[in-house]
Design an enzyme around this catalytic site. Structure first.
Site, PDB file in Angstrom:
ATOM      1  N   HIS A 373      12.261 -48.198  32.224  1.00  0.00           N
ATOM      2  CA  HIS A 373      11.206 -47.180  32.277  1.00  0.00           C
ATOM      3  C   HIS A 373      10.485 -47.195  33.624  1.00  0.00           C
ATOM      4  CE1 HIS A 373       8.691 -44.243  30.367  1.00  0.00           C
ATOM      5  NE2 HIS A 373       7.594 -44.923  30.610  1.00  0.00           N
ATOM      6  N   CYS A 689      20.246 -34.002  31.460  1.00  0.00           N
ATOM      7  CA  CYS A 689      18.854 -34.282  31.814  1.00  0.00           C
ATOM      8  C   CYS A 689      18.622 -35.757  32.121  1.00  0.00           C
ATOM      9  CB  CYS A 689      17.908 -33.839  30.695  1.00  0.00           C
ATOM     10  SG  CYS A 689      18.130 -34.726  29.152  1.00  0.00           S
TER      11      CYS A 689
END
Length: 769
Positions: A373, A689
């Protein structure tokens, strides 16, 4: 070997590793290691050679038994002698009569005549041979299997400790006041070059976080220590008195231990001895306490083992009191006023939100991988980042000048002047390239042979307000809704979510807007909704969580529908889909929310349009049910990050295997090629994406496969448009055909880099223009 003997050997192994790990200087650590191995194995010689990769040789760095003057003065080539043979074979070599062995090399300086028996084993860390540990004996014999097993086991553990000791010794403050240049290597997390001072925010004052430092002012350091001890003594006494009547006598004995350790004849004598050896007060305390704690931890009595925690707690109190005297570090953090590299054990969204953006030049995360992340956040912000710098304490990098290469994962600490000048030249070249790319802003995303590519934006990663409208993007291909959930202390209400999403539709009234439903779990936990699992990436995350909690799912869908009132461009995307059943159940809930919101907003004179519904293709099982899924949804969107993780069985947040994570793996490329071919046959739109779409090589391959919609972070839009405008699709298709037929990711990258360089756009994947 009996059970008792095995237990004894394990105890010896543990003791040696712990002792070596506590020695701050590499030379001392190696010397201690060889002495302990010689004694434990009852051999006549133990020697350790470390690899010198620049000169392709093993250098004698420590020995107990051979000539001491040979240390650092004798080197053996990687392909020479028995030492070189151990390194080449990457396995133990056990020789009965070494001088008569065909690989033996006589080195007079080490004076090893009279030691015919030889056993050597490689020291390997992260698939790299760091050195060779060898033992020798005066009598002719072959070392036993147990001896060989002991040395191999020790070498496997000690390789990491040697790497750590080397790191600590090189990165620590030098006595002369000059820092030594050190090169580190991690995982390329976000492309770009960065130069700045290391900053470690929220670094707690404790033994673990401080780095060892030297000091010439012995008297002052002793004074700091003694005053800190007296202050700690009074604090401990106050604590003891306050609890006198509320805890039993046996528990109060802990405070007696504290008072004993605070006595000048106990802890104080050893700490002051270290200070007189040239260490500052904090470093001296750290070394002595770590030794004490290790002794307690190695005791068999569980009660005594627990006392190690008490000792560390006490010394942390002393440490804080030391810092209180010498600086204001313990009271407040200094404001950041210069170009900085954010250094942390694990970079978080809140950490980035709080860091002054104008001074944030780069990110170094000790944990994580190029698709964790933190790395995705860095790429979204356009900040160069390197991840997975294992076994480096952030405190060692605090306030040091750092050069960071986000293309290669290379990091240079305290660079020499020539290296710094060269790096500054590359930074200048990169800035000039960025200007060339920016000059084409607003131009069509069209290949040299006239093929149009639709570029979309991945949004929702920033903790701050985002600008959604840009001339380079046709809309939002992925809006991650979880960040507001992660930064809150509770689930956001429906009205709070409506406010958040409504801003997007006001800015983009006619562009497609794809909102992904809550995708938490894995590396995206909610602080108020803890999920403890053995393997979170294969557990309760994404659609699995929200279907199990329809009250959370329905509130979010209702908020999306209300926010889009009057606009016919809402697309709802479902994450982590692995079965047809999940899609059916999610659609039922979406339909329920649609009916409710339509009824509730009748009087508002704003139409609630039926949203398009799509799914993320990221779990491999759905690749085999695309026809069934196509009948249920309006669009597909490939999540290349998780798809790669699951196809390759690689935890992308685990630095030990993160090097295996690559979407350029031919198996992943073939999966992506299959998806676009099936989607075309099913006449269903498909977007990519994942992060792959925002990489020059990734975008090139995806276009060649047939993908015409790519979604990426805003920072990558212009770079990818520049790639598109400099690519001939027919040529790219030839490169793609070779890539999917390749054997390894390295071959794929070589093909891509060659093509990009040939077309004058290689500066996007390496340092320089």
């Amino acid at each position: 070997m009996s059970t008792n003997e095995r237990g004894g050997m394990l105890a010896i192994l543990k003791r040696i590793v712990q002792e070596v790990s506590r020695i701050p200087h590499l030379e001392q650590a190696l010397s201690h290691l060889t002495s302990q191995v010689k004694q434990s194995m009852s051999v006549d010689v133990c020697s350790l050679y470390l690899a010198d990769f620049e000169n392709q040789s093993f250098v004698l760095r420590a020995t107990d038994g051979l000539a001491s003057h040979a240390i650092d003065n004798v080197s053996i080539g990687f392909s020479e002698g028995l030492i070189g043979w151990v390194g080449q074979r990457e396995e133990p070599v056990n020789v009965y009569d070494a001088p008569n062995h065909s690989r033996f090399k006589h080195v007079p300086e080490v004076q090893e005549e009279g030691y015919p028996s030889f056993l050597g084993t490689p020291l390997i860390h992260q698939r790299k041979v760091l050195g060779v540990l060898a033992v020798q004996q005066t009598n002719h014999r072959r070392f036993s299997e147990d001896e060989e097993a002991f040395l191999v086991t020790l070498a496997a553990q000690i390789a990491l400790e040697i790497a750590n000791a080397d790191m600590r010794g090189s990165l620590n403050f030098q006595h002369s006041g000059l820092a030594k240049q050190r090169r580190l290597h991690g995982l390329a997390g976000s492309p770009g070059l960065a130069l700045g001072k290391g900053v470690t925010p929220q670094l707690a004052i404790n033994l673990r976080n401080i780095s060892l430092r030297k000091s010439d002012n012995t008297d002052a350091q002793i004074s700091y220590y003694r005053q800190a001890v007296e202050l700690t003594r009074s604090q401990v006494q106050a604590l003891s008195n306050g609890l006198k009547n509320s805890i039993p006598e046996d528990v109060r004995s802990i405070f007696q231990l504290y008072h004993h350790l605070l006595d000048a004849n106990s802890l104080g004598r050893e700490v002051e001895k270290k200070i007189r050896e040239g260490w500052d007060a904090a470093s001296s305390l750290k070394q002595v306490i770590e030794d004490y704690a290790a002794r307690f931890k190695s005791m068999e009595d569980p009660y005594m083992q627990e006392r190690a925690i008490d000792i560390i707690d006490l010394s942390d109190r002393i440490l804080i009191n030391i810092f209180e005297q010498i600086s204001d570090t313990a009271k407040k953090a200094k404001p950041i006023v210069e170009n900085s590299i954010l250094v942390a054990e694990e970079v978080s969204a809140t950490m980035l939100a709080e860091f002054p953006r104008e001074y944030l030049k780069g990110i170094l995360s000790i944990k994580g991988s190029n698709n964790s992340h933190a790395a995705i956040l860095a790429r979204a912000m356009g900040v160069p980042a390197v991840m997975g710098l294992q076994n480096v304490s952030p405190s060692l990098l605090n306030h040091k000048l750092i050069l960071l290469d986000g293309y290669s994962g290379d990091v240079v600490i305290s660079p020499e002047s020539t290296i710094l000048e060269e790096f500054q030249r590359l930074v200048t070249e990169e800035a000039l390239l960025a200007k060339r790319i920016d000059a084409e802003a607003g131009k069509a995303a069209e290949t040299l042979d006239g093929s149009d590519i639709t570029l979309l934006t991945n949004a929702g990663l920033s903790a701050q307000a985002e600008e959604f409208k840009t001339s380079d993007s046709k809309g939002i291909g992925l809006y991650r809704t979880e960040i507001p959930f992660m930064l809150s202390d509770r689930f956001p209400s429906e009205s709070e979510q409506v406010t958040l999403y409504a801003r997007i539709f006001k800015e983009l009234p006619e562009s497609e807007v794809t909102l992904r439903t809550l995708d938490v779990g894995g590396d995206k936990p909610l602080p108020y909704f803890p999920i403890a699992e053995e393997n979170p990436f294969l557990g309760w995350r994404g659609i699995r969580t929200t279907l199990d909690h329809p009250e959370i799912f329905l509130v979010q869908i209702r908020a999306m529908l209300k926010a889009s009132a009057g606009f016919d461009n809402l697309r709802i995307m479902l994450p982590m889909i692995s079965s047809v059943t999940e899609v059916v159940e999610a659609k039922r809930l979406i339909e329920q929310a649609f009916r409710e919101v339509t009824e509730e907003t009748k009087s508002d004179n704003k139409t609630i349009y039926q949203p398009q519904i799509g799914i993320m293709l990221e779990v491999p099982s759905v690749l085999y049910q695309l026809p069934q899924l196509a009948r249920l949804v309006d669009f597909f969107s490939v999540g290349s990050n998780d798809l790669t993780q699951y196809l390759l069985a690689v935890d992308r947040n685990n630095p030990r295997v993160a090097g295996l994570f690559t979407t350029y793996h031919p198996a992943v490329l073939n999966a992506l090629f299959s998806v676009i071919n099936q989607s075309r046959a099913l006449n269903i739109p498909v977007t990519v994406c994942g992060e792959f779409a925002g990489e020059p090589g990734g975008a090139l391959l995806l276009m060649a496969m047939g993908y015409r919609k790519l979604s990426m972070s805003p920072h990558n839009l212009r770079k990818i448009k520049w790639v598109i405008r400099n690519v001939d699709l027919k040529e790219a298709e030839l490169v793609m055909a070779e890539a999917i037929a390749a054997d390894t990711p390295a071959q794929v990258l070589e093909l891509l880099n060659h093509y990009l360089e040939k077309n004058g756009i290689g500066g996007l994947v390496r340092a320089g223009s």
